[in-house]
Enzyme design. Structure first.
Site, PDB file in Angstrom:
ATOM      1  NE  ARG A 153      30.750  21.549  36.805  1.00  0.00           N
ATOM      2  CZ  ARG A 153      29.431  22.023  36.396  1.00  0.00           C
ATOM      3  NH1 ARG A 153      28.382  21.073  36.319  1.00  0.00           N
ATOM      4  NH2 ARG A 153      29.246  23.418  36.447  1.00  0.00           N
ATOM      5  CD  GLU A 206      21.961  33.162  38.782  1.00  0.00           C
ATOM      6  OE1 GLU A 206      22.538  32.100  38.672  1.00  0.00           O
ATOM      7  OE2 GLU A 206      21.247  33.758  37.984  1.00  0.00           O
ATOM      8  CB  ALA A 236      63.472  -3.023 -13.455  1.00  0.00           C
TER       9      ALA A 236
HETATM   10  C1  UD1 Z   1      25.071  32.126  34.812  1.00  0.00           C
HETATM   11  C2  UD1 Z   1      23.762  32.977  35.038  1.00  0.00           C
HETATM   12  C3  UD1 Z   1      22.719  32.147  35.195  1.00  0.00           C
HETATM   13  C4  UD1 Z   1      22.504  31.544  33.892  1.00  0.00           C
HETATM   14  C5  UD1 Z   1      23.763  30.526  33.449  1.00  0.00           C
HETATM   15  C6  UD1 Z   1      23.773  30.208  32.053  1.00  0.00           C
HETATM   16  C7  UD1 Z   1      24.888  34.661  36.662  1.00  0.00           C
HETATM   17  C8  UD1 Z   1      24.719  35.146  38.080  1.00  0.00           C
HETATM   18  N1  UD1 Z   1      24.026  33.800  36.437  1.00  0.00           N
HETATM   19  O1  UD1 Z   1      25.201  31.109  35.715  1.00  0.00           O
HETATM   20  O2  UD1 Z   1      21.412  32.860  35.448  1.00  0.00           O
HETATM   21  O3  UD1 Z   1      21.335  30.806  33.417  1.00  0.00           O
HETATM   22  O4  UD1 Z   1      24.880  31.434  33.624  1.00  0.00           O
HETATM   23  O5  UD1 Z   1      25.045  29.424  32.087  1.00  0.00           O
HETATM   24  O6  UD1 Z   1      25.143  35.382  35.914  1.00  0.00           O
HETATM   25  N2  UD1 Z   1      32.640  33.690  34.304  1.00  0.00           N
HETATM   26  C9  UD1 Z   1      33.793  34.557  34.756  1.00  0.00           C
HETATM   27  N3  UD1 Z   1      33.931  35.134  35.555  1.00  0.00           N
HETATM   28  C10 UD1 Z   1      33.349  35.000  36.977  1.00  0.00           C
HETATM   29  C11 UD1 Z   1      32.153  34.189  36.705  1.00  0.00           C
HETATM   30  C12 UD1 Z   1      31.904  33.492  35.699  1.00  0.00           C
HETATM   31  O7  UD1 Z   1      34.413  35.010  33.616  1.00  0.00           O
HETATM   32  O8  UD1 Z   1      33.629  35.588  37.906  1.00  0.00           O
HETATM   33  C13 UD1 Z   1      32.177  33.194  33.160  1.00  0.00           C
HETATM   34  C14 UD1 Z   1      32.463  31.877  33.094  1.00  0.00           C
HETATM   35  O9  UD1 Z   1      33.808  31.303  32.869  1.00  0.00           O
HETATM   36  C15 UD1 Z   1      31.606  31.269  32.230  1.00  0.00           C
HETATM   37  C16 UD1 Z   1      30.250  32.224  32.474  1.00  0.00           C
HETATM   38  O10 UD1 Z   1      31.014  33.527  32.928  1.00  0.00           O
HETATM   39  O11 UD1 Z   1      32.118  31.434  30.771  1.00  0.00           O
HETATM   40  C17 UD1 Z   1      29.224  31.765  33.203  1.00  0.00           C
HETATM   41  O12 UD1 Z   1      29.754  31.448  34.439  1.00  0.00           O
HETATM   42  P1  UD1 Z   1      29.050  30.287  35.170  1.00  0.00           P
HETATM   43  O13 UD1 Z   1      29.830  30.082  36.314  1.00  0.00           O
HETATM   44  O14 UD1 Z   1      28.820  29.097  34.285  1.00  0.00           O
HETATM   45  O15 UD1 Z   1      27.491  30.950  35.359  1.00  0.00           O
HETATM   46  P2  UD1 Z   1      26.546  30.775  36.384  1.00  0.00           P
HETATM   47  O16 UD1 Z   1      26.821  31.757  37.703  1.00  0.00           O
HETATM   48  O17 UD1 Z   1      26.374  29.560  36.998  1.00  0.00           O
HETATM   49 CA    CA Z   2      27.451  27.352  34.454  1.00  0.00          CA
END
Ligand code: UD1
Ligand code: CA
Length: 466
Positions: A16, A157, A426
């Site tokens: 995004r 979730e 100057a």
């Molecule tokens: C996650 C949490 C959710 C919480 C939210 C807060 C899980 C399953 N859910 O949501 O409960 O409210 O964060 O923001 O954990 N990332 C990785 N590798 C991956 C996936 C994610 O490094 O495979 C990192 C992302 O870059 C990010 C962070 O983990 O920095 C959170 O990932 P994001 O996809 O934003 O979180 P959600 O799964 O939506």
């Molecule tokens: Ca997120």
């Protein structure tokens, strides 16, 4: 011994952001997003940090190259937060203690908050502690499930939640404190049997609760601290919030900021008491500014050390320079790197300096370029003076002794040395050294042709009559 390590999850691309640059390397107040949770974890006592990266791994790694205690785990495919932690586990296989888990895109988390969470975790003898907050609109976040005793029994979730669970307003911030032994066992045994087909880190709460291990939440009031950055609108919101936080701290420490919304002061900056910051001022790069200074509107200061009682007038730009007490700069002056101005120097409008030392009380009040020069004390540099420091191949120095008076429109063709107490007339182009106590004039003699203009007019008249 209370041993703490940290895992920072940062493998996501950040779709995004609509950017060619991976999300966590976007700048917030001059630093990449990722460096905020990293710094908070280090300040909270983490002795080792593992950053989980995927997209543009090299960009993140090169930012930290040469930094001790920071290691990287590569998560080639983003199969979920649980999978990300599992990727970090081998790098901490010899570690025993508490593991802080943070997100690379949640920058406003404070060191004090992490300390508070760790403290609560220890006090309660918890195995997992999750940082939470209550929000009006919990959409998109994991919801915290608790039993009657108030212990956490799971996190669900949004996509997996029932309507009842969706009504829960205590949300998972994605920041945790977990005992290492339990954490690495638990993430090794996760399944991806859920709505998103991902390995959820949040499942470790249920796993712990089922084993009868204590899981708690550590709620905080300030939801801003756990705000995740997903797009550039949120990036700007976070920057405004950070600016408020930083500026409030400066004001509480005795700095006057006339319009805090337009004061862009890096948190790493030091500013002394009773210094006044006018609107639209930018100060960055570990600058240090003394007491009782006045920084007028639209001034940019990067990587400078500035003494007490200095006035920097409107529109000036100062970079990599040292400015001693009671100096006056600007308006619209440009100090480039390597400038050092001793006490009571005056630099006026449209003056540019680079790699110069200017002694106590010396002045260059108007329209001047001073580069690669050493200028003594109580020197007057006249309007329009130029040090011709570059011959197209190499740079050369101009040396000017104490008490020298340089008239207007003088060029010093470097290398050249002017002895103390001399006077440069100057309009001179100085190509040879000037001994002390001398007058140097290097301009063509003036010739006056008396009556010449009248003569010309008469000539023109005659031509017209012919
Ligand atoms: C996650 C949490 C959710 C919480 C939210 C807060 C899980 C399953 N859910 O949501 O409960 O409210 O964060 O923001 O954990 N990332 C990785 N590798 C991956 C996936 C994610 O490094 O495979 C990192 C992302 O870059 C990010 C962070 O983990 O920095 C959170 O990932 P994001 O996809 O934003 O979180 P959600 O799964 O939506
Ligand atoms: Ca997120």
């Amino acid at each position: 011994m209370n041993s703490v390590a940290a895992i920072i999850l940062a493998a996501g691309k950040g779709t995004r952001m609509k950017s060619g640059l991976v999300k966590v390397m976007h700048h917030l107040a001059g630093e990449p997003l990722i460096d905020y949770p990293v710094t908070a974890a280090l300040n909270a006592g983490a002795s080792r940090i593992v950053i989980v990266i995927g997209h543009q791994a090299e960009t993140v790694q090169s930012f930290y190259s040469g930094r001790d205690g920071i290691a990287f785990a590569i998560q080639a495919e983003q199969n979920g937060t649980g999978h990300a932690v599992a990727c970090a586990a081998p790098l901490l296989s010899d570690f025993r203690g508490k593991v802080l888990i943070l997100c690379g895109d949640v920058p406003l988390i404070k060191e004090e908050t992490l300390n508070g969470m760790v403290h609560e975790h220890e006090l309660q003898g918890a195995v997992v502690t999750v940082l939470t907050t209550e929000v009006e609109n919990p959409r998109g976040y994991g919801r915290i499930l608790k039993n009657e005793a108030g212990h956490v029994i799971g996190i669900v979730e949004e996509k997996d939640a029932t309507d009842g669970q969706r009504a829960i307003r205590e949300i998972n911030s994605g920041i945790y404190c977990v005992e290492s032994g339990f954490l690495f066992d638990a993430v090794a045994g996760l399944s991806s049997d859920n709505a998103q087909g991902e390995y959820y880190l949040t499942d470790i709460m249920r796993i712990a609760a089922e084993k009868g291990l204590k899981c708690i939440s550590h709620p905080i009031d300030d939801a801003l601290e756990v705000m995740g950055i997903n797009d550039r609108v949120q990036l700007a919101e976070a920057e405004a919030a950070l600016r408020t936080r930083t500026n409030d701290a400066f004001m509480r420490d005795g700095v006057t900021i006339r319009d805090p919304k337009t004061a862009y002061l890096d948190p790493g900056t030091v500013i002394g008491r009773d210094t006044v910051i006018h609107p639209n001022v930018h100060i960055s790069g570990d600058s240090v500014i003394g007491e009782q200074c006045v920084i007028e509107p639209s001034v940019v200061i990067r990587g400078c050390r500035i003494g007490n009682g200095v006035i920097v007038k409107a529109g000036s730009v100062l970079e990599g320079s040292i400015v001693h007490d009671s100096v006056s700069i600007g308006p619209m002056a440009h100090l480039r790197p390597g400038t050092e101005l001793l006490e009571e120097v005056k630099i006026g409008n449209f003056v540019e300096t680079k790699k110069i030392v200017m002694g106590k009380g010396s002045k260059a009040s108007h329209l001047t370029y001073l580069g690669d020069a050493s200028i003594g004390s109580e020197v007057n540099i006249g309007c329009g003076t130029i040090t011709c420091n570059y011959d197209g191949v190499a740079k050369h120095r101009t040396v000017i002794g104490d008490n020298v008076f340089v008239g207007s429109d003088v060029q010093f063709v470097a290398p050249v040395t002017v002895g103390s107490n001399s006077l440069i007339a100057a309009g001179s182009t100085v190509t040879r050294d000037v001994p002390p106590d001398s007058l140097a004039i290097a301009r063509s003699q003036q010739v006056n042709k008396e009556g010449w203009v009248k003569e010309r007019a008469r000539g023109a008249k005659r031509k017209a009559q012919d």
